[in-house]
Design an enzyme around this catalytic site. Sequence first.
Site, PDB file in Angstrom:
ATOM      1  N   GLU A   5       7.330  -6.351   0.879  1.00 19.08           N
ATOM      2  CA  GLU A   5       6.121  -6.180   1.703  1.00 19.08           C
ATOM      3  C   GLU A   5       5.145  -7.339   1.488  1.00 19.08           C
ATOM      4  OE1 GLU A   5       4.968  -4.336   4.041  1.00 19.08           O
ATOM      5  OE2 GLU A   5       6.272  -2.593   4.156  1.00 19.08           O
ATOM      6  N   LYS A  42      -2.250  -1.590  -3.804  1.00 20.18           N
ATOM      7  CA  LYS A  42      -3.105  -0.408  -3.727  1.00 20.18           C
ATOM      8  C   LYS A  42      -2.265   0.858  -3.800  1.00 20.18           C
ATOM      9  CE  LYS A  42      -5.924   2.051  -0.427  1.00 20.18           C
ATOM     10  NZ  LYS A  42      -6.237   2.257   0.951  1.00 20.18           N
ATOM     11  N   LYS A  68       0.862  -1.185   0.000  1.00 19.29           N
ATOM     12  CA  LYS A  68       0.000   0.000   0.000  1.00 19.29           C
ATOM     13  C   LYS A  68       0.892   1.227   0.000  1.00 19.29           C
ATOM     14  CE  LYS A  68      -3.520   2.429   2.661  1.00 19.29           C
ATOM     15  NZ  LYS A  68      -4.485   2.379   3.777  1.00 19.29           N
TER      16      LYS A  68
HETATM   17  C1  PBG Z   1      -7.478   3.204   5.912  1.00 18.24           C
HETATM   18  C2  PBG Z   1      -7.740   3.151   4.458  1.00 18.24           C
HETATM   19  C3  PBG Z   1      -7.568   4.159   3.509  1.00 18.24           C
HETATM   20  C4  PBG Z   1      -8.011   3.647   2.297  1.00 18.24           C
HETATM   21  C5  PBG Z   1      -8.404   2.336   2.532  1.00 18.24           C
HETATM   22  N1  PBG Z   1      -8.213   2.053   3.873  1.00 18.24           N
HETATM   23  C6  PBG Z   1      -7.134   5.559   3.662  1.00 18.24           C
HETATM   24  C7  PBG Z   1      -5.732   5.882   3.954  1.00 18.24           C
HETATM   25  O1  PBG Z   1      -4.855   5.030   4.012  1.00 18.24           O
HETATM   26  O2  PBG Z   1      -5.525   7.073   4.194  1.00 18.24           O
HETATM   27  C8  PBG Z   1      -8.041   4.413   1.004  1.00 18.24           C
HETATM   28  C9  PBG Z   1      -9.082   3.991   0.038  1.00 18.24           C
HETATM   29  C10 PBG Z   1      -9.418   4.931  -1.061  1.00 18.24           C
HETATM   30  O3  PBG Z   1      -8.797   5.990  -1.305  1.00 18.24           O
HETATM   31  O4  PBG Z   1     -10.378   4.585  -1.741  1.00 18.24           O
HETATM   32  N2  PBG Z   1      -6.116   3.163   6.255  1.00 18.24           N
HETATM   33 ZN    ZN Z   2      -5.599   3.803   8.372  1.00 25.08          ZN
END
Ligand code: PBG
Ligand code: ZN
Length: 324
Positions: free
Chosen positions: A233, A248, A195
Amino acid sequence: MKMFPDLRLRRLRISPEIREILQETNVRKEKMIMPMFVDERIKGKEEISSMPGIFRYSEDEAVSKAKEYEDLGIKSVLLFGIPKVKDELGSQAYDESGIVQRAIKRIKEETNLIIFADLCLCEYTSHGHCGIINGQTVENDSTLELYAKIARSYAIKGVDAVAPSGMMDGQVARIRKELDTNGFKDTIIMAYSAKFASPLYSPFREAAYSAPSFGDRRSYQMNYGNFREAIREIEEDIEEGADIIMVKPALFYLDIIREARNRFKYPLAAYSVSAEYSMIMNAAQNKIIDLDSVIKESTTSISRAGADLIISYFTEYIYRNRIF
Ligand code: PBG
Ligand code: ZN
């Protein structure tokens, strides 16, 4: 070697019928996961201004929306919660009667949808970070204890899969241990493995009121310049017991998706994030692109890169408008 004029690749594109039977990648909409925001503070539903067509739902409304999704044919949802009160430790995230926990229980009772639930603290903490704050730093190890509690509280309500998104080291192992020792051996972990720290999450943070109040998330989410580290990761999460791995965002990271597909045997999810949705939606509303065609192309591309599961805010639209 066969070359032009004997070689004529255009032969294979000569008619719509030929093009159709020779298409290599065919998206199966059953593999798409619809994200859903359940908001404890509202009645009915509220449109998210930066994500036209996407709403926050009250608990009751979320249950009826979930039934609607099931009737449409959608197979799975990914739940996010927005609590009434936030505090330093994000305690509503692991409250057994928290908003997501209630939604899991009721949607599970009233539908056959597969329920994934995002597991993080940022929607629940007063400071908006994904873990426990000590001064200016986000602590890793103490945060894991809270993640374990969240996992347990979701599993008790019957969640099918927990999806840890906080990018703490050791989170998958700690959650697996918690689930196993509490009798939840069958609860799936879909790990947000690679991520990246991305400005493409900003519509989401508006939707969930989860922007960090100081600093940013770059000490835990990945640097988008790094390819090899993304593989490490994913390896880490597999070692720790992830059942499904995830990359992601999706569209800017198709190289990572392809590499993960080639290297690992695990089911692979790709999360097409909030701004991927908003950018496409906005351009379409301004008549710069054709919405249906671009949804088709972008979703096919994520699938072609190698994703099995695609988390997309367009899932409902795709079902309703028979894009695939
Ligand atoms: C929580 C989370 C986030 C997203 C998914 N889970 C936000 C972040 O990391 O700030 C982002 C999803 C999206 O932008 O659609 N950590
Ligand atoms: Zn978070």
